[in-house]
Design a protein around this motif. Structure first.
Motif, PDB file in Angstrom:
ATOM      1  N   LEU A   1       0.701  -1.109  -0.095  1.00 31.52           N
ATOM      2  CA  LEU A   1      -0.153   0.214  -0.043  1.00 31.52           C
ATOM      3  C   LEU A   1       0.931   1.320  -0.142  1.00 31.52           C
ATOM      4  O   LEU A   1       0.587   2.051  -0.843  1.00 31.52           O
ATOM      5  N   ARG A   2       1.910   1.227   0.915  1.00 28.14           N
ATOM      6  CA  ARG A   2       2.735   2.361   0.932  1.00 28.14           C
ATOM      7  C   ARG A   2       3.413   2.832  -0.410  1.00 28.14           C
ATOM      8  O   ARG A   2       3.684   3.653  -0.939  1.00 28.14           O
ATOM      9  N   LEU A   3       3.855   1.712  -1.039  1.00 29.31           N
ATOM     10  CA  LEU A   3       4.724   1.644  -2.319  1.00 29.31           C
ATOM     11  C   LEU A   3       3.596   2.336  -3.692  1.00 29.31           C
ATOM     12  O   LEU A   3       4.001   3.181  -4.059  1.00 29.31           O
ATOM     13  N   ALA A   4       2.523   1.869  -3.469  1.00 31.16           N
ATOM     14  CA  ALA A   4       1.440   2.447  -4.287  1.00 31.16           C
ATOM     15  C   ALA A   4       1.236   3.900  -4.053  1.00 31.16           C
ATOM     16  O   ALA A   4       0.937   4.612  -5.230  1.00 31.16           O
ATOM     17  N   LEU A   5       0.960   4.092  -2.823  1.00 29.74           N
ATOM     18  CA  LEU A   5       0.731   5.458  -2.424  1.00 29.74           C
ATOM     19  C   LEU A   5       1.743   6.435  -2.759  1.00 29.74           C
ATOM     20  O   LEU A   5       1.575   7.507  -3.632  1.00 29.74           O
ATOM     21  N   GLU A   6       3.013   6.253  -2.803  1.00 25.35           N
ATOM     22  CA  GLU A   6       4.174   7.004  -2.594  1.00 25.35           C
ATOM     23  C   GLU A   6       4.627   7.003  -4.013  1.00 25.35           C
ATOM     24  O   GLU A   6       5.221   7.895  -4.539  1.00 25.35           O
ATOM     25  N   SER A   7       4.021   6.100  -4.874  1.00 26.51           N
ATOM     26  CA  SER A   7       4.292   6.180  -6.528  1.00 26.51           C
ATOM     27  C   SER A   7       3.477   6.798  -7.217  1.00 26.51           C
ATOM     28  O   SER A   7       3.348   6.912  -8.451  1.00 26.51           O
TER      29      SER A   7
END
Length: 244
Positions: free
Chosen positions: A169-175
């Motif tokens: 989830l964090r990777l998707a949000l920050e990307s």
């Protein structure tokens, strides 16, 4: 839909309540933060040595000051087991706890919000069975906004979300995956990890589902007092048509 707010005070075994009983000028505010408690203690005038010693025993002092307005102390302490706690009882009756708990003159003060008046009534009856309780107010809340001071506990929002799901989830949000237009795709995100695209997507979807499920009660709370459905386009059109 109406909401129901109840404010009440109780007496049972608790070190903060007992301190407030011995020092009736004190006000103790208590917040639960993940695995600890943060306690704010205020009192007019200069504290006694005995009081300062008791405060030191509560936990780690994060801030302490004494000025013309009195004593101000913020303390962090280990979170006592919440098993069979009063907070758990709130949850079992579908009632949302509004922090902080306030300890004053030997009483613990609580406020809860529920969607059903019967839940509030049953909760209060349950509490009356094993502790002293005084109901201060019961109010139906209609056509008003929920105060911004009502904060959602972070650990409750992310309950049951695994570390891998959080990482996805964090990777998707920050990307930029959730921006419009999207700045990346699932395949591109998966390529930046050590797992297959299908595995990464599974982690991401499970994280999204759990987060929204956990946030559901707060979503219901925020929208409960709305008098109109903002998605009801046809209804708005009917209201805008001139009368014959």
């Amino acid at each position: 839909m109406s909401l129901y707010e109840a404010s009440f005070r109780v007496k049972h075994e608790c070190p903060y309540r007992e301190i407030s009983e011995r020092y009736p000028d004190l006000t103790i505010r208590e917040w639960y933060l993940n695995d600890c408690q943060v306690i704010e203690i205020t009192a007019p005038g200069s504290p006694t040595e005995d009081l300062l010693e008791e405060i030191d025993e509560l936990g780690t002092v994060l801030h302490e000051s004494i000025d013309e307005s009195g004593l101000h102390v913020v303390t962090q302490s280990c979170l006592c087991s919440l098993e069979d706690s009063i907070i758990e009882r709130f949850e079992s009756y579908n009632s949302l706890y509004q922090p902080p708990t306030i300890h004053r003159q030997g009483w613990e003060h609580y406020t809860v919000i529920a969607f059903d008046e019967g839940d509030v009534r049953d909760l209060l009856q349950d509490l009356e069975a094993d502790r002293d309780i005084e109901v201060l107010s019961k109010t139906a809340i209609t056509e008003q906004r929920i105060p911004h001071s009502m904060l959602a506990p972070v650990d409750q929002l992310f309950e049951a979300v695994t570390e891998r799901q959080l990482a996805a989830l964090r990777l998707a949000l920050e990307s930029g995956y959730y921006e419009q237009p999207r700045k990346t795709s699932l395949r591109e995100l998966a390529d930046r990890t050590s797992v297959a695209r299908s595995t990464y997507e599974e982690h991401l979807r499970k994280a999204e589902n759990k987060l929204l499920t956990n946030a559901g009660q707060f979503l219901r709370l925020v929208t409960a007092t709305s008098t109109a459905d903002p998605l009801d386009v046809e209804g708005r059109r009917r209201n805008e048509q001139p009368a014959d």
